[in-house]
Write an enzyme that holds these catalytic residues in place. Structure first.
Site, PDB file in Angstrom:
ATOM      1  N   ASP A   1     -38.692 -38.528 -20.857  1.00  0.00           N
ATOM      2  CA  ASP A   1     -38.953 -37.225 -20.260  1.00  0.00           C
ATOM      3  C   ASP A   1     -40.179 -36.510 -20.824  1.00  0.00           C
ATOM      4  O   ASP A   1     -40.615 -35.511 -20.266  1.00  0.00           O
ATOM      5  CB  ASP A   1     -37.709 -36.339 -20.390  1.00  0.00           C
TER       6      ASP A   1
ATOM      7  N   LYS B   1     -31.875 -32.827 -18.142  1.00  0.00           N
ATOM      8  CA  LYS B   1     -31.349 -34.165 -17.857  1.00  0.00           C
ATOM      9  C   LYS B   1     -31.062 -34.358 -16.363  1.00  0.00           C
ATOM     10  O   LYS B   1     -31.363 -35.406 -15.807  1.00  0.00           O
ATOM     11  CB  LYS B   1     -30.080 -34.373 -18.677  1.00  0.00           C
TER      12      LYS B   1
ATOM     13  N   ASP C   1     -22.873 -32.351 -15.990  1.00  0.00           N
ATOM     14  CA  ASP C   1     -21.900 -33.406 -15.688  1.00  0.00           C
ATOM     15  C   ASP C   1     -20.622 -32.841 -15.053  1.00  0.00           C
ATOM     16  O   ASP C   1     -20.206 -33.291 -13.983  1.00  0.00           O
ATOM     17  CB  ASP C   1     -21.581 -34.226 -16.936  1.00  0.00           C
TER      18      ASP C   1
END
Ligand SMILES: O=c1ccn([C@@H]2O[C@H](COP(=O)(O)OP(=O)(O)O[C@H]3O[C@H](CO)[C@@H](O)[C@H](O)[C@H]3O)[C@@H](O)[C@H]2O)c(=O)[nH]1
Ligand SMILES: [Mn+2]
Length: 575
Positions: free
Chosen positions: A85, A259, A446
């Site tokens: 990243d 993320k 998540d």
């Protein structure tokens, strides 16, 4: 009173509701092998995420990648992707070394049935047995690979120095540009050591590089020992799965969405390169500990009883290097082996961020087949996924389980298509991050992504295997652990208050409201010293006999239930 009521409510939410219909699922690899020959196992794209090579040491990342490359799954049926990243040349060059070392490590693992297949963890083991027979040959191969691994580690450890020295040499006496240089004498497109415009963390172009190309479909046997190849691989398939390096475009004008943003880019880029119907994701520090790990979730995904409608299969997280007493409660066995397992009887476990295998189409925001009038909805949805024709064309294929990964020719035009998918602007005005892909703007992407998928009617499954499928690192100092728990709690509350999530089941509610209990715990901790503030306003009643009897009975009952639950989950009192 309020606190007591709250604790009672959480007890119901956390301990009772999810456990009304507990179902234990056990993967049966033998049955999988019987029904699905190697040739018809579906494709899998493996995603590994990392950011900064210093905060997330490269040595762990390379071990994770090596453990994936060496996994026991048909070689031409899976591809591994590294998302870097920060766009660091150190990661890029590390992948070149990985591709090189894997040519020795992976066949060695296959020859001697090595476990685990992360070299660092394998060489760290005190005892090892030779499962593949050939004890004498094993010892000499082992010594040889250990020596090569030692040299590989030195190369990886010295990468940042190598890159710096090389760049200093190129930059000497030039026109003031202090670029970071690649080994072939070109300027690195990602972030430079001395940051410059368009070459800094948070501002660089997208980079994609296929490090190991798509392997042939037929086995290729290695050669017998010679000067170039120190171990005898004459009966061993030496092919390696595809390996791709990705660093998405970063621009200060755009929120990079951490993320979740990186994973959405990977989802799109992999659709063009391998487009496997299943994807599985890992963090940099989570390696495959059991070489059969990729087959394990397949037992459920390919199950004729509902596998089609299973969006994801979650495996538990296991951690290395936690102290014996597990003082910061990293193992969390009750959560991983009790609470999550018991959700199998409902719609399934929530998504826990690592070690989760998805149906690719579930991530595209499609409904499960039972609610989908097949191709009609696939096509309608496709129109919302952005404006890359190549990507849109890949969507129907990405839903076909029986599909082979077809090798693609990465020419200039194709590279441009991929680069478009990595740009920050690609998602402008699109539903990516809301109803498509991993969800944005919430610290625990998540949990919220899992909720959204369940809400669309998909199911999920939870299962574990022995030895553990994956293992990783946990924060082992108090500051890091507290920060992690704070981030998770904040994220959970965010999910609750965002109201964008419509919970399917009340049993999942606890995943988003559990942090509220901390307020009451804090209040309770202060009660005994309340008299310090004022003698009159706080009166705590002396417990009377009847009350004590109820209390003892209630606590005893909770412990008896707890013991049954521990036994069911297969964990010990110490856990
Ligand atoms: O901008 C970013 C930030 C993070 N990451 C990666 O995301 C992963 C997780 O980040 P980390 O800071 O290590 O968080 P953890 O607390 O270890 O992560 C847990 O909690 C997260 C939020 O719930 C989940 O997403 C993770 O999968 C889960 O491991 C790492 O691999 C990072 O490299 C990126 O790729 N880009
Ligand atoms: Mn982590």
């Amino acid at each position: 009173m309020v606190a007591d009521a709250w604790f009672g409510f959480s007890w119901l939410l956390n301990n009772q509701l999810p456990k009304l219909n507990p179902i234990k699922r056990v993967p049966d690899l033998a049955a999988l092998a019987e029904r699905h020959s190697e040739a018809i196992l579906p494709g899998i794209d493996d995603f590994v995420m990392t950011i900064n090579p210093v905060d997330e040491p490269v040595m762990y990342t390379v071990n994770t990648i090596l453990s994936i490359l060496a996994a026991d799954y048909p070689i031409d049926k899976y591809a591994s992707y590294l998302s870097d990243d920060d766009g660091s040349l150190v990661h890029y060059e590390a992948m070149i070394h990985v591709a090189h070392f894997a040519a020795l490590w992976v066949p060695f693992c296959r020859k001697h049935c090595i476990e685990p297949r992360s070299p660092e963890n394998y060489f760290r083991m005190k005892t090892r047995s030779c499962v593949g027979g050939m004890a004498g040959e094993f010892m000499s191969d082992h010594r040889c690979v250990r020596k090569e691994y030692g040299e590989f580690k030195v190369r990886i450890d010295s990468l940042s120095t190598t890159v710096r020295r090389r760049s200093d040499a190129y930059n000497k006496g030039d026109d003031g540009v202090h670029a970071t240089w690649m080994a072939d004498g070109t300027q690195w497109a990602g972030a430079w050591i001395e940051q410059a415009d368009n070459h800094r963390r948070g501002q660089h172009t997208g980079i994609v590089q296929v490090m190991l190309g798509y392997p042939s479909c037929k086995p290729q046997l290695g050669s017998s020992a010679n000067t170039k190849n120190p171990i005898d691989l004459s009966n061993i398939d030496k092919r390696l799965p595809m390996l791709v390096y990705i660093s998405r475009e970063k621009h200060p004008g755009y929120d990079n969405q951490k993320k979740a943003g990186a994973m959405n880019v990977m989802l799109r880029v992999s659709a063009l390169l391998s487009n496997a119907p299943f994807v599985i994701n890992f963090d940099w520090d989570h390696y495959i500990n059991n070489s059969q790990a990729l087959r394990d979730p397949m037992c459920f995904m390919l199950d004729p009883r509902g596998g089609q409608n299973t969006a994801f299969v979650q495996l538990p997280q296991r951690f290395d290097d936690v102290d014996l007493t597990d003082r910061y409660s990293n193992h969390n066995r009750v959560f991983f082996d009790g609470t999550m397992l018991s959700l199998n009887g409902l719609q399934g476990t929530t998504y826990l961020g690592i070690g989760t295998m998805f149906h690719r189409v579930a991530l595209y925001g499609m409904e499960p087949p039972r609610y989908r009038a097949e191709s009609i909805k696939l096509v309608r949805k496709a129109a919302e996924l952005g404006n890359s024709t190549q990507f849109l064309n890949s969507i129907p294929d990405g839903a076909i389980q029986e599909r082979y990964i077809t090798p693609v020719l990465v020419d200039e035009g194709f590279s441009n298509d991929i680069t478009t998918l990595m740009t920050c602007a690609y998602e402008d005005g699109s539903p990516w991050g809301r109803v498509i892909g991993w969800v944005y703007n919430i610290a625990t992407e998540d949990v919220v992504t899992g909720f959204r998928i369940h809400w669309q009617g998909w199911r999920s499954m939870y299962c574990s295997m022995e030895p553990a499928a994956f293992r990783g690192m946990a924060p082992i100092n108090l500051t890091d652990r507290l920060y992690q728990v704070l981030r998770w709690s904040g994220g959970s509350l965010e999910v609750f208050f965002s109201r964008s999530i419509d919970l399917q089941r009340i049993a999942y509610l606890n995943m988003s409201i559990y942090p509220i209990a901390t307020m009451f715990v804090l209040a309770y901790s202060f009660f005994p010293v309340m008299w310090l503030f004022s003698e009159q306003s706080y009166y705590i009643q002396r417990p009377f006999d009847m009350y004590i009897m109820y209390l003892v009975a209630a606590i005893a009952m909770m412990h008896v239930i707890g013991m049954f639950e521990l036994k069911w989950a297969g964990i010990t009192l110490l856990d």
